[in-house]
Design a protein around this motif. Structure first.
Motif, PDB file in Angstrom:
ATOM      1  N   ARG A   1      -3.064   9.434 -11.821  1.00 14.98           N
ATOM      2  CA  ARG A   1      -2.245   9.414 -10.376  1.00 14.98           C
ATOM      3  C   ARG A   1      -1.599   7.927 -10.263  1.00 14.98           C
ATOM      4  O   ARG A   1      -0.530   7.485 -10.002  1.00 14.98           O
ATOM      5  CB  ARG A   1      -2.875   9.827  -9.448  1.00 14.98           C
ATOM      6  CG  ARG A   1      -3.102  11.517  -9.341  1.00 14.98           C
ATOM      7  CD  ARG A   1      -3.801  11.882  -8.074  1.00 14.98           C
ATOM      8  NE  ARG A   1      -4.280  13.255  -8.213  1.00 14.98           N
ATOM      9  CZ  ARG A   1      -4.711  14.060  -7.146  1.00 14.98           C
ATOM     10  NH1 ARG A   1      -5.082  13.542  -6.310  1.00 14.98           N
ATOM     11  NH2 ARG A   1      -4.943  15.370  -7.492  1.00 14.98           N
ATOM     12  N   HIS A   2      -2.928   6.756 -10.496  1.00 17.45           N
ATOM     13  CA  HIS A   2      -2.405   5.428 -10.262  1.00 17.45           C
ATOM     14  C   HIS A   2      -1.492   4.902 -11.225  1.00 17.45           C
ATOM     15  O   HIS A   2      -0.603   4.163 -11.169  1.00 17.45           O
ATOM     16  CB  HIS A   2      -3.545   4.882 -10.163  1.00 17.45           C
ATOM     17  CG  HIS A   2      -4.355   4.814  -8.912  1.00 17.45           C
ATOM     18  ND1 HIS A   2      -4.986   3.858  -8.095  1.00 17.45           N
ATOM     19  CD2 HIS A   2      -4.678   5.997  -8.220  1.00 17.45           C
ATOM     20  CE1 HIS A   2      -5.491   4.113  -7.060  1.00 17.45           C
ATOM     21  NE2 HIS A   2      -5.608   5.516  -7.068  1.00 17.45           N
ATOM     22  N   ARG A   3      -1.700   5.391 -12.666  1.00 17.85           N
ATOM     23  CA  ARG A   3      -0.954   5.079 -13.735  1.00 17.85           C
ATOM     24  C   ARG A   3       0.639   5.738 -13.529  1.00 17.85           C
ATOM     25  O   ARG A   3       1.488   4.767 -13.803  1.00 17.85           O
ATOM     26  CB  ARG A   3      -1.571   5.618 -15.081  1.00 17.85           C
ATOM     27  CG  ARG A   3      -2.679   5.028 -15.673  1.00 17.85           C
ATOM     28  CD  ARG A   3      -3.010   5.578 -16.761  1.00 17.85           C
ATOM     29  NE  ARG A   3      -4.392   4.569 -17.209  1.00 17.85           N
ATOM     30  CZ  ARG A   3      -5.347   5.076 -18.002  1.00 17.85           C
ATOM     31  NH1 ARG A   3      -5.427   6.324 -18.550  1.00 17.85           N
ATOM     32  NH2 ARG A   3      -6.009   4.358 -18.664  1.00 17.85           N
TER      33      ARG A   3
ATOM     34  N   ARG B   1       0.907  -1.310   0.031  1.00 24.01           N
ATOM     35  CA  ARG B   1      -0.111  -0.025   0.202  1.00 24.01           C
ATOM     36  C   ARG B   1       0.820   1.372  -0.004  1.00 24.01           C
ATOM     37  O   ARG B   1       1.859   1.362   0.797  1.00 24.01           O
ATOM     38  CB  ARG B   1      -0.847   0.127   1.233  1.00 24.01           C
ATOM     39  CG  ARG B   1      -1.768   1.399   1.289  1.00 24.01           C
ATOM     40  CD  ARG B   1      -2.829   1.026   2.453  1.00 24.01           C
ATOM     41  NE  ARG B   1      -3.765  -0.011   2.344  1.00 24.01           N
ATOM     42  CZ  ARG B   1      -4.828  -0.078   1.468  1.00 24.01           C
ATOM     43  NH1 ARG B   1      -4.937   0.909   0.917  1.00 24.01           N
ATOM     44  NH2 ARG B   1      -5.394  -1.373   1.337  1.00 24.01           N
TER      45      ARG B   1
ATOM     46  N   VAL C   1       2.128   6.141 -10.555  1.00 23.56           N
ATOM     47  CA  VAL C   1       2.766   5.323  -9.835  1.00 23.56           C
ATOM     48  C   VAL C   1       3.101   3.927  -9.902  1.00 23.56           C
ATOM     49  O   VAL C   1       4.165   3.373 -10.063  1.00 23.56           O
ATOM     50  CB  VAL C   1       1.827   5.246  -8.311  1.00 23.56           C
ATOM     51  CG1 VAL C   1       2.752   4.218  -7.417  1.00 23.56           C
ATOM     52  CG2 VAL C   1       1.855   6.533  -7.816  1.00 23.56           C
ATOM     53  N   ASN C   2       1.876   3.295 -10.916  1.00 22.49           N
ATOM     54  CA  ASN C   2       2.233   2.038 -11.632  1.00 22.49           C
ATOM     55  C   ASN C   2       3.494   2.067 -12.465  1.00 22.49           C
ATOM     56  O   ASN C   2       4.244   0.992 -12.521  1.00 22.49           O
ATOM     57  CB  ASN C   2       0.931   1.568 -12.207  1.00 22.49           C
ATOM     58  CG  ASN C   2      -0.074   0.807 -11.208  1.00 22.49           C
ATOM     59  OD1 ASN C   2       0.222  -0.078 -10.706  1.00 22.49           O
ATOM     60  ND2 ASN C   2      -1.069   1.294 -11.339  1.00 22.49           N
TER      61      ASN C   2
ATOM     62  N   ARG D   1      -7.781  10.642 -10.586  1.00 20.11           N
ATOM     63  CA  ARG D   1      -7.236   9.529  -9.772  1.00 20.11           C
ATOM     64  C   ARG D   1      -6.693   8.501 -10.523  1.00 20.11           C
ATOM     65  O   ARG D   1      -5.641   7.670 -10.342  1.00 20.11           O
ATOM     66  CB  ARG D   1      -8.618   8.705  -9.163  1.00 20.11           C
ATOM     67  CG  ARG D   1      -8.159   8.066  -8.192  1.00 20.11           C
ATOM     68  CD  ARG D   1      -9.485   7.306  -7.631  1.00 20.11           C
ATOM     69  NE  ARG D   1      -9.160   6.166  -6.641  1.00 20.11           N
ATOM     70  CZ  ARG D   1     -10.224   5.380  -6.171  1.00 20.11           C
ATOM     71  NH1 ARG D   1     -11.560   5.680  -6.302  1.00 20.11           N
ATOM     72  NH2 ARG D   1      -9.799   4.309  -5.297  1.00 20.11           N
ATOM     73  N   LEU D   2      -7.109   8.143 -11.787  1.00 18.06           N
ATOM     74  CA  LEU D   2      -6.659   7.352 -12.803  1.00 18.06           C
ATOM     75  C   LEU D   2      -5.251   7.698 -13.435  1.00 18.06           C
ATOM     76  O   LEU D   2      -4.421   6.831 -13.230  1.00 18.06           O
ATOM     77  CB  LEU D   2      -7.597   7.010 -13.854  1.00 18.06           C
ATOM     78  CG  LEU D   2      -7.189   6.076 -15.002  1.00 18.06           C
ATOM     79  CD1 LEU D   2      -6.842   4.548 -14.324  1.00 18.06           C
ATOM     80  CD2 LEU D   2      -8.160   5.952 -16.216  1.00 18.06           C
TER      81      LEU D   2
ATOM     82  N   ALA E   1      -1.972  -1.134  -3.654  1.00 19.69           N
ATOM     83  CA  ALA E   1      -3.016  -0.121  -3.339  1.00 19.69           C
ATOM     84  C   ALA E   1      -2.315   1.337  -3.360  1.00 19.69           C
ATOM     85  O   ALA E   1      -1.435   1.317  -2.659  1.00 19.69           O
ATOM     86  CB  ALA E   1      -3.561  -0.830  -1.864  1.00 19.69           C
ATOM     87  N   ILE E   2      -2.849   2.171  -4.228  1.00 16.77           N
ATOM     88  CA  ILE E   2      -2.412   3.465  -4.109  1.00 16.77           C
ATOM     89  C   ILE E   2      -3.478   4.405  -3.649  1.00 16.77           C
ATOM     90  O   ILE E   2      -4.674   4.509  -4.100  1.00 16.77           O
ATOM     91  CB  ILE E   2      -2.062   3.804  -5.697  1.00 16.77           C
ATOM     92  CG1 ILE E   2      -0.942   2.709  -6.229  1.00 16.77           C
ATOM     93  CG2 ILE E   2      -1.557   5.202  -5.759  1.00 16.77           C
ATOM     94  CD1 ILE E   2      -0.937   2.726  -7.669  1.00 16.77           C
ATOM     95  N   GLU E   3      -2.835   5.380  -2.826  1.00 18.31           N
ATOM     96  CA  GLU E   3      -3.695   6.576  -2.147  1.00 18.31           C
ATOM     97  C   GLU E   3      -2.866   7.605  -2.571  1.00 18.31           C
ATOM     98  O   GLU E   3      -1.864   7.864  -1.766  1.00 18.31           O
ATOM     99  CB  GLU E   3      -3.758   6.136  -0.744  1.00 18.31           C
ATOM    100  CG  GLU E   3      -4.768   5.173  -0.504  1.00 18.31           C
ATOM    101  CD  GLU E   3      -4.929   4.698   0.903  1.00 18.31           C
ATOM    102  OE1 GLU E   3      -5.235   5.541   1.656  1.00 18.31           O
ATOM    103  OE2 GLU E   3      -4.782   3.391   1.192  1.00 18.31           O
ATOM    104  N   ALA E   4      -3.220   8.471  -3.568  1.00 16.98           N
ATOM    105  CA  ALA E   4      -2.420   9.627  -3.971  1.00 16.98           C
ATOM    106  C   ALA E   4      -3.153  10.716  -4.044  1.00 16.98           C
ATOM    107  O   ALA E   4      -4.200  10.871  -4.287  1.00 16.98           O
ATOM    108  CB  ALA E   4      -1.779   9.098  -5.506  1.00 16.98           C
TER     109      ALA E   4
END
Length: 93
Positions: A61-63, A45, A65-66, A58-59, A81-84
């Motif tokens: 941001r997740h991309r 996480r 980090v991924n 949100r998408l 699990a990403i909380e950005a």
């Protein structure tokens, strides 16, 4: 497989966060994936606050980090699990 320290250093280099917390949740999922050849770090996480995320949804941001952790994912990081958030945004944590 990278350690949480290596992942933390990588995320700091890429995103220059004002807040970053990594939680290794692998032990909570013991047996979730096949034991043979499973990496020690399988579930992570990431809670991160960075100006890099300003203006991103949100998408996106997740991309980001991924993409930053693509090598670790390739090497067996099973769940991320990403909380950005951007600075000044409310977080649940």
């Amino acid at each position: 497989m990278s350690s949480t320290v290596e992942i933390e250093n990588k995320l700091k280099r890429i995103f220059d966060p004002e807040r970053l917390v990594l939680m290794d949740e692998s032990a909570r999922h013991a047996g979730h994936i096949e034991a043979s050849g499973s990496p020690a770090l399988s579930h992570l996480r990431v809670r991160i606050v960075s100006a890099h995320f300003e203006g991103l949804n949100r998408l996106e941001r997740h991309r980001a980090v991924n993409e930053a952790l693509s090598q670790e994912i390739t090497e067996g990081l099973h769940a991320l699990a990403i909380e950005a958030a951007a600075p000044g945004e409310r977080t649940r944590w």
